[in-house]
Enzyme design. Structure first.
Site, PDB file in Angstrom:
ATOM      1  N   ARG A 147       1.100  -1.048   0.148  1.00  0.00           N
ATOM      2  CA  ARG A 147      -0.234  -0.008   0.096  1.00  0.00           C
ATOM      3  C   ARG A 147       0.864   1.189  -0.105  1.00  0.00           C
ATOM      4  O   ARG A 147       1.863   1.296   0.666  1.00  0.00           O
ATOM      5  CB  ARG A 147      -0.887  -0.103   1.277  1.00  0.00           C
ATOM      6  CG  ARG A 147      -2.378  -0.867   1.144  1.00  0.00           C
ATOM      7  CD  ARG A 147      -3.229  -0.442   0.215  1.00  0.00           C
ATOM      8  NE  ARG A 147      -4.321  -1.567   0.183  1.00  0.00           N
ATOM      9  CZ  ARG A 147      -4.354  -2.514  -0.498  1.00  0.00           C
ATOM     10  NH1 ARG A 147      -3.333  -2.684  -1.472  1.00  0.00           N
ATOM     11  NH2 ARG A 147      -5.338  -3.356  -0.608  1.00  0.00           N
TER      12      ARG A 147
ATOM     13  N   GLU B 204      -3.487   6.806  -3.300  1.00  0.00           N
ATOM     14  CA  GLU B 204      -4.606   5.770  -3.680  1.00  0.00           C
ATOM     15  C   GLU B 204      -5.152   5.353  -2.166  1.00  0.00           C
ATOM     16  O   GLU B 204      -5.678   4.370  -1.977  1.00  0.00           O
ATOM     17  CB  GLU B 204      -4.121   4.350  -4.071  1.00  0.00           C
ATOM     18  CG  GLU B 204      -3.551   4.467  -5.556  1.00  0.00           C
ATOM     19  CD  GLU B 204      -3.170   3.241  -5.819  1.00  0.00           C
ATOM     20  OE1 GLU B 204      -3.413   2.365  -6.676  1.00  0.00           O
ATOM     21  OE2 GLU B 204      -2.088   2.612  -5.321  1.00  0.00           O
TER      22      GLU B 204
ATOM     23  N   HIS C  13      -0.981  -0.041  -9.743  1.00  0.00           N
ATOM     24  CA  HIS C  13      -1.998  -1.116  -8.835  1.00  0.00           C
ATOM     25  C   HIS C  13      -2.394  -2.254  -9.608  1.00  0.00           C
ATOM     26  O   HIS C  13      -3.555  -2.637  -9.395  1.00  0.00           O
ATOM     27  CB  HIS C  13      -3.147  -0.587  -8.023  1.00  0.00           C
ATOM     28  CG  HIS C  13      -3.240  -1.263  -6.994  1.00  0.00           C
ATOM     29  ND1 HIS C  13      -3.683  -0.450  -5.791  1.00  0.00           N
ATOM     30  CD2 HIS C  13      -3.648  -2.558  -6.338  1.00  0.00           C
ATOM     31  CE1 HIS C  13      -3.916  -1.404  -4.898  1.00  0.00           C
ATOM     32  NE2 HIS C  13      -3.735  -2.425  -5.384  1.00  0.00           N
TER      33      HIS C  13
HETATM   34  P1  NAI Z   1      -1.072 -11.118   5.328  1.00  0.00           P
HETATM   35  O1  NAI Z   1      -2.114 -11.061   6.327  1.00  0.00           O
HETATM   36  O2  NAI Z   1      -0.942 -12.712   4.918  1.00  0.00           O
HETATM   37  O3  NAI Z   1       0.321 -10.920   5.848  1.00  0.00           O
HETATM   38  C1  NAI Z   1       0.759  -9.665   6.358  1.00  0.00           C
HETATM   39  C2  NAI Z   1       1.950  -9.884   7.102  1.00  0.00           C
HETATM   40  O4  NAI Z   1       2.448  -8.384   7.576  1.00  0.00           O
HETATM   41  C3  NAI Z   1       1.527 -10.667   8.529  1.00  0.00           C
HETATM   42  O5  NAI Z   1       2.505 -11.563   8.706  1.00  0.00           O
HETATM   43  C4  NAI Z   1       1.611  -9.582   9.394  1.00  0.00           C
HETATM   44  O6  NAI Z   1       2.163 -10.253  10.835  1.00  0.00           O
HETATM   45  C5  NAI Z   1       2.647  -8.596   9.114  1.00  0.00           C
HETATM   46  N1  NAI Z   1       2.715  -7.314   9.476  1.00  0.00           N
HETATM   47  C6  NAI Z   1       1.593  -6.694  10.138  1.00  0.00           C
HETATM   48  N2  NAI Z   1       2.132  -5.552  10.547  1.00  0.00           N
HETATM   49  C7  NAI Z   1       3.348  -5.350  10.408  1.00  0.00           C
HETATM   50  C8  NAI Z   1       4.371  -4.537  10.325  1.00  0.00           C
HETATM   51  N3  NAI Z   1       4.228  -3.296  11.364  1.00  0.00           N
HETATM   52  N4  NAI Z   1       5.535  -4.587  10.040  1.00  0.00           N
HETATM   53  C9  NAI Z   1       6.041  -5.677   9.197  1.00  0.00           C
HETATM   54  N5  NAI Z   1       4.908  -6.518   9.017  1.00  0.00           N
HETATM   55  C10 NAI Z   1       3.655  -6.508   9.618  1.00  0.00           C
HETATM   56  O7  NAI Z   1      -1.203 -10.231   3.981  1.00  0.00           O
HETATM   57  P2  NAI Z   1      -0.978 -10.715   2.482  1.00  0.00           P
HETATM   58  O8  NAI Z   1      -1.871 -11.555   1.916  1.00  0.00           O
HETATM   59  O9  NAI Z   1       0.485 -11.057   2.311  1.00  0.00           O
HETATM   60  O10 NAI Z   1      -0.745  -9.245   1.939  1.00  0.00           O
HETATM   61  C11 NAI Z   1       0.116  -8.249   2.300  1.00  0.00           C
HETATM   62  C12 NAI Z   1      -0.374  -6.883   1.684  1.00  0.00           C
HETATM   63  O11 NAI Z   1      -0.339  -6.797   0.519  1.00  0.00           O
HETATM   64  C13 NAI Z   1      -1.851  -6.397   2.093  1.00  0.00           C
HETATM   65  O12 NAI Z   1      -2.062  -5.965   3.381  1.00  0.00           O
HETATM   66  C14 NAI Z   1      -2.278  -5.822   0.893  1.00  0.00           C
HETATM   67  O13 NAI Z   1      -2.233  -4.090   1.298  1.00  0.00           O
HETATM   68  C15 NAI Z   1      -1.163  -5.974  -0.054  1.00  0.00           C
HETATM   69  N6  NAI Z   1      -1.795  -6.379  -1.393  1.00  0.00           N
HETATM   70  C16 NAI Z   1      -1.471  -5.668  -2.482  1.00  0.00           C
HETATM   71  C17 NAI Z   1      -1.878  -6.254  -4.033  1.00  0.00           C
HETATM   72  C18 NAI Z   1      -1.768  -5.438  -5.230  1.00  0.00           C
HETATM   73  O14 NAI Z   1      -2.331  -5.571  -6.084  1.00  0.00           O
HETATM   74  N7  NAI Z   1      -0.667  -4.564  -5.105  1.00  0.00           N
HETATM   75  C19 NAI Z   1      -2.896  -7.506  -3.799  1.00  0.00           C
HETATM   76  C20 NAI Z   1      -3.079  -7.912  -2.621  1.00  0.00           C
HETATM   77  C21 NAI Z   1      -2.537  -7.823  -1.561  1.00  0.00           C
END
Ligand code: NAI
Length: 331
Positions: A229, A258, A298
């Site tokens: 993000r 965004e 994005h």
């Molecule tokens: P997830 O929930 O599986 O993993 C997120 C990880 O970040 C977790 O292990 C959590 O403990 C960790 N985390 C929480 N706070 C943190 C911090 N302050 N510092 C470091 N790590 C921290 O989420 P997932 O599926 O891996 O997605 C990650 C991000 O990717 C989403 O939050 C979303 O914003 C973004 N995303 C972007 C997409 C795109 O098209 N550009 C598509 C899908 C997701």
């Protein structure tokens, strides 16, 4: 079951029709409203623009199941559904490998100077002069957030023979040994990684996670990749770090402007572009024009397979509900 399905593109309609043949499907290209919900619908399939409210449920009083084709579900009045014994299912995962692959697309585009190389050849000059890149092998990758996407990135990085550091305030027991990486704190990761990639959620705790303070300790010449993000990085601080060489390059799929995006799929919807002046904002964004920055719109989640997985999970959600064993339910 009579299912009313909202906000589908033509190909999605066909995809669902083929796979839900035993059901009566009513497709409405618009978002749900009291005027377009069939009174005899037993199930609703919606996307995030369709607000499933008590008024809609009053109108369609036979509804027993709502499936949303998204990860988020705050457009559905879940408490109201619960009161009425209506099961709500969502799509918790669909694009982990997809976003991880895009992460490497950005990394390799930068490491091998793909953009200037292509532009040069198109301009008629077939020469590698000045286009020397650098290997990923042996370079340390710093992964911020070791969740679903971060783990896919780590697995791919192992294939490139990169040492990997990861920072996560909620480290997962045994994951480091299983996947072959080292958990560390954020400052250590920043100071020791050649490439830093963000895969954590954006919230009040992670706003400007990368900022002037910690970009000061970053390994000189590091590359920053952001497919998570925009708000995770203070853009002004990034620009300063690019200007004085602390950061050598950046690959961004997301920008700070965004901030209102809740769900990736939102950016594909025509009304998203109508309601936000993103185009202008994007054009004006100085990072886009920076010679050492590449920006994609994005697009990390946007693969055929990822979008099909959303539909596949929705179809599984319908079948599981009808078997009496609902899956991917939300509370
Ligand atoms: P997830 O929930 O599986 O993993 C997120 C990880 O970040 C977790 O292990 C959590 O403990 C960790 N985390 C929480 N706070 C943190 C911090 N302050 N510092 C470091 N790590 C921290 O989420 P997932 O599926 O891996 O997605 C990650 C991000 O990717 C989403 O939050 C979303 O914003 C973004 N995303 C972007 C997409 C795109 O098209 N550009 C598509 C899908 C997701």
């Amino acid at each position: 079951m009579k299912l009313a399905v909202y906000e589908c593109e033509e190909w999605q309609e066909e995809y669902l029709r083929e796979r839900l043949q035993d059901h009566e499907l009513v497709f409405v290209s618009d978002k749900i409203s009291e005027d377009n919900v069939p009174a005899d619908a037993e199930g609703l399939i919606v996307f995030i623009w369709s607000h499933v409210t008590p008024q809609i449920l009053d109108k369609a009083s036979r509804v027993r199941f709502v499936a949303t084709m998204s990860t988020g579900f705050d457009h559905i009045d879940v408490d109201e559904c619960k009161k009425r014994d209506i099961v709500v299912s969502s799509v918790p995962f669909y694009g982990e490998n997809t976003v991880a692959e895009h992460t490497f697309a950005l990394i390799l585009t930068l490491s091998r100077n793909i953009l200037p190389a292509v532009q040069r050849v198109r301009a008629g000059l077939f020469s590698p002069q000045g286009l020397r890149g650098w290997d990923l092998k042996g370079k340390t990758l710093g992964v911020i957030g070791s969740g679903s996407i971060g783990q896919h990135v780590i697995k791919m990085a192992r294939g490139f023979e990169m040492p990997i550091l990861a920072y996560d305030p909620y480290p997962k027991d045994g994951l480091d040994a299983e996947l072959g990486f080292t958990y560390t704190n954020l400052d250590h990761l920043l100071a020791h990684s050649h490439i830093i990639t963000l895969h954590c959620p954006y919230n009040e705790h992670t706003h400007h996670l990368l900022n002037d303070r910690n970009l000061a300790v970053i390994r000189r010449g590091a590359v920053i990749i952001n497919t998570a993000r925009g708000g995770l990085i203070d853009s002004a601080a990034l620009l300063r770090a690019l200007q004085d060489g602390r950061v050598s390059a950046a690959g961004l799929d997301v920008l700070e402007e965004e901030a209102s995006i809740r769900e990736e799929y939102q950016v594909l919807h025509p009304s998203f572009h109508a309601t936000s002046d993103l185009h202008k904002l994007v054009l004006e964004h100085v990072l886009i024009h920076h010679p050492r920055v590449i920006v994609t719109p994005h697009n990390a989640f946007n693969s055929i397979e990822a979008l099909e997985r959303i539909l596949d999970t929705t179809i599984e959600n319908v079948h599981a509900f009808l078997r009496g064993q609902p899956i991917n339910t939300v509370q």
